[in-house]
Design a protein around this motif. Structure first.
Motif, PDB file in Angstrom:
ATOM      1  N   ALA A 160       0.814  -1.227   0.000  1.00 48.56           N
ATOM      2  CA  ALA A 160       0.000   0.000   0.000  1.00 48.56           C
ATOM      3  C   ALA A 160       0.841   1.269   0.000  1.00 48.56           C
ATOM      4  CB  ALA A 160      -0.940  -0.009   1.202  1.00 48.56           C
ATOM      5  N   ASP A 161       1.896   1.291   0.783  1.00 52.73           N
ATOM      6  CA  ASP A 161       2.719   2.512   0.865  1.00 52.73           C
ATOM      7  C   ASP A 161       3.406   2.798  -0.455  1.00 52.73           C
ATOM      8  OD1 ASP A 161       3.896   4.683   2.487  1.00 52.73           O
ATOM      9  OD2 ASP A 161       5.774   3.632   2.080  1.00 52.73           O
ATOM     10  N   ARG A 162       3.972   1.774  -1.077  1.00 49.72           N
ATOM     11  CA  ARG A 162       4.639   1.954  -2.365  1.00 49.72           C
ATOM     12  C   ARG A 162       3.653   2.380  -3.445  1.00 49.72           C
ATOM     13  NH1 ARG A 162       5.713  -0.631  -7.175  1.00 49.72           N
ATOM     14  NH2 ARG A 162       4.494  -2.496  -6.704  1.00 49.72           N
ATOM     15  N   LEU A 163       2.434   1.841  -3.397  1.00 56.74           N
ATOM     16  CA  LEU A 163       1.425   2.145  -4.402  1.00 56.74           C
ATOM     17  C   LEU A 163       0.715   3.476  -4.146  1.00 56.74           C
ATOM     18  CD1 LEU A 163      -0.212  -1.406  -4.650  1.00 56.74           C
ATOM     19  CD2 LEU A 163       1.348  -0.363  -6.309  1.00 56.74           C
ATOM     20  N   ASP A 164       0.963   4.089  -2.992  1.00 54.69           N
ATOM     21  CA  ASP A 164       0.285   5.315  -2.575  1.00 54.69           C
ATOM     22  C   ASP A 164      -1.232   5.111  -2.534  1.00 54.69           C
ATOM     23  OD1 ASP A 164      -0.199   7.857  -1.717  1.00 54.69           O
ATOM     24  OD2 ASP A 164       0.379   8.875  -3.573  1.00 54.69           O
ATOM     25  N   ILE A 165      -1.626   4.027  -1.857  1.00 54.03           N
ATOM     26  CA  ILE A 165      -3.047   3.770  -1.628  1.00 54.03           C
ATOM     27  C   ILE A 165      -3.282   3.627  -0.122  1.00 54.03           C
ATOM     28  CG2 ILE A 165      -3.222   2.605  -3.861  1.00 54.03           C
ATOM     29  CD1 ILE A 165      -3.439  -0.049  -2.378  1.00 54.03           C
ATOM     30  N   GLY A 166      -4.521   3.751   0.277  1.00 52.71           N
ATOM     31  CA  GLY A 166      -4.870   3.611   1.688  1.00 52.71           C
ATOM     32  C   GLY A 166      -5.670   2.349   1.921  1.00 52.71           C
ATOM     33  N   VAL A 167      -5.494   1.752   3.089  1.00 52.79           N
ATOM     34  CA  VAL A 167      -6.246   0.560   3.480  1.00 52.79           C
ATOM     35  C   VAL A 167      -6.889   0.823   4.830  1.00 52.79           C
ATOM     36  CG1 VAL A 167      -6.152  -1.911   3.962  1.00 52.79           C
ATOM     37  CG2 VAL A 167      -4.623  -0.920   2.235  1.00 52.79           C
ATOM     38  N   SER A 168      -8.196   0.642   4.913  1.00 50.45           N
ATOM     39  CA  SER A 168      -8.903   0.900   6.174  1.00 50.45           C
ATOM     40  C   SER A 168     -10.044  -0.088   6.316  1.00 50.45           C
ATOM     41  CB  SER A 168      -9.443   2.330   6.195  1.00 50.45           C
ATOM     42  OG  SER A 168     -10.358   2.545   5.127  1.00 50.45           O
ATOM     43  N   ARG A 169     -10.551  -0.183   7.544  1.00 54.05           N
ATOM     44  CA  ARG A 169     -11.693  -1.061   7.822  1.00 54.05           C
ATOM     45  C   ARG A 169     -12.895  -0.219   8.207  1.00 54.05           C
ATOM     46  NH1 ARG A 169     -11.724  -6.550   8.524  1.00 54.05           N
ATOM     47  NH2 ARG A 169      -9.721  -7.612   8.288  1.00 54.05           N
ATOM     48  N   LEU A 170     -14.033  -0.593   7.683  1.00 52.66           N
ATOM     49  CA  LEU A 170     -15.285   0.029   8.080  1.00 52.66           C
ATOM     50  C   LEU A 170     -15.747  -0.569   9.403  1.00 52.66           C
ATOM     51  CD1 LEU A 170     -17.084  -0.029   4.607  1.00 52.66           C
ATOM     52  CD2 LEU A 170     -16.189   1.982   5.792  1.00 52.66           C
ATOM     53  N   PRO A 171     -16.660   0.093  10.120  1.00 55.59           N
ATOM     54  CA  PRO A 171     -17.150  -0.467  11.387  1.00 55.59           C
ATOM     55  C   PRO A 171     -17.678  -1.891  11.277  1.00 55.59           C
ATOM     56  CG  PRO A 171     -17.841   1.816  11.177  1.00 55.59           C
ATOM     57  CD  PRO A 171     -17.178   1.450   9.880  1.00 55.59           C
ATOM     58  N   CYS A 172     -18.264  -2.250  10.112  1.00 51.03           N
ATOM     59  CA  CYS A 172     -18.795  -3.604   9.941  1.00 51.03           C
ATOM     60  C   CYS A 172     -17.697  -4.630   9.715  1.00 51.03           C
ATOM     61  CB  CYS A 172     -19.789  -3.637   8.790  1.00 51.03           C
ATOM     62  SG  CYS A 172     -19.043  -3.393   7.150  1.00 51.03           S
ATOM     63  N   GLY A 173     -16.459  -4.172   9.470  1.00 54.79           N
ATOM     64  CA  GLY A 173     -15.333  -5.075   9.260  1.00 54.79           C
ATOM     65  C   GLY A 173     -14.863  -5.179   7.828  1.00 54.79           C
ATOM     66  N   ALA A 174     -15.622  -4.633   6.871  1.00 53.75           N
ATOM     67  CA  ALA A 174     -15.213  -4.674   5.468  1.00 53.75           C
ATOM     68  C   ALA A 174     -13.947  -3.849   5.258  1.00 53.75           C
ATOM     69  CB  ALA A 174     -16.335  -4.148   4.578  1.00 53.75           C
TER      70      ALA A 174
END
Length: 317
Positions: free
Chosen positions: A19-33
């Protein structure tokens, strides 16, 4: 056939790990997705766009970058090579899952479509393939990050736990979206082949190419450009086993030149149709040029042309 969601998850996990190399973000929604921000709050880039393109194809296509000369300006192009084109497109890449309505509605693409097989997604029902996977991937083109409500809708339709839903997303004005739309040259052709009655079981393999349109903050201008990239710059090649008569009679009907809307920029067409994709004639959603190679006889058939003049007008002004 192996689960295309399982195949695609290999690409998704690679994107998460890099993710860091690609300049993208990764996060989780409250439901877990899990949300992969590949061009909303993060910039993304070329490799993110290439990966997004392969994810939309359910991992059944390979995307590579090339160059496209327009006047005296070199632009990137994106080539796609597809070994299982029916499943890769009807079962995954076609944006057939409508999740909202309006001028810039949210329409999902990707392998989750083959698991959900919702009634309103007509394209996925043109093939018999049904996926079964504990994890699903749905790609989204939208200008904000997806909500819990959207993720839960995907989970319910696919019959999976919310924490097993993965949502790659990129905004309408991102370079990732420009790349992944241009990577739809095969998809743009195959739905026209189906609409014109071409025997889908005759299709063996396909490849296509299109320029990647320059993006701008103006949403309408960018949306127009990324569609013009296919309508006036997209080229696709199909290898088939059928009769020469079917190839010859079909090829001229599946290029953008066959549409009554041909010759206008897509932004103009969009505005004329109340900024609603669903009001626009399907036949304009076609590539500029198509080649069909009949492996039964060895003959090839072609129709359409790349419109460099229109691309210069829409891309460079």
């Amino acid at each position: 056939m192996t689960s295309i969601n399982k195949i695609t998850m290999k690409l998704v996990r690679r994107a998460i790990e890099e993710a860091d190399r690609l300049d993208i973000g990764v996060s989780r929604l409250p439901c877990g997705a899990t949300v992969l921000d590949m061009g909303v709050e993060h910039n993304g880039g070329w490799e993110a766009g290439r990966l997004f393109s392969e994810i939309t194809m359910g991992g059944l296509g390979t995307a590579t970058f090339g160059r496209f000369l327009l006047g005296d300006v070199y632009l990137p192009s994106i080539d796609v090579y597809v070994d299982r084109p029916l499943i890769a497109t009807f079962g995954s890449q076609i944006a057939g899952w409508q999740l909202s309505s309006g001028a810039f509605s949210i329409i999902g693409s990707g392998p989750a479509r083959s698991q959900a097989r919702i009634k309103t997604d007509s394209y996925v029902h043109h093939i018999d393939y049904q996926d079964h996977s504990d994890e699903v991937v749905l790609c989204l083109q939208m200008d904000s990050l997806p909500t819990d409500e959207l993720a839960l809708e995907v989970a319910r339709a696919c019959g999976v736990a919310p924490e097993n839903v993965y949502l790659p997303v990129a905004s309408n004005t991102s370079v990732v979206t420009s790349a992944q739309v241009s990577a739809r040259s095969v998809e743009q052709t195959i739905h026209r082949l189906q609409e014109e009655g071409f025997p889908l079981d005759a299709i063996l393999w396909a490849w296509g190419t299109a320029p990647v349109a320059p993006v701008a903050d103006d949403k309408l201008k960018t949306m127009g450009r990324i569609n013009d990239a296919l309508l006036y710059g997209g080229v696709s090649d199909f290898w088939v086993r059928t009769t020469d008569e079917i190839c010859e009679s079909t090829v001229k009907r599946v290029v953008s030149e066959a549409s009554r809307l041909y010759g206008q920029t897509f932004a103009d067409i969009f505005v004329q149709h109340n900024r609603d994709f669903y009001q626009i004639d399907h036949d304009i959603h076609a590539p500029a040029r198509v080649h069909i190679h009949n492996t039964t006889t060895g003959r090839s058939f072609a129709a359409g042309r790349v419109r460099y003049d229109l691309l210069e007008e829409t891309f460079l002004k």
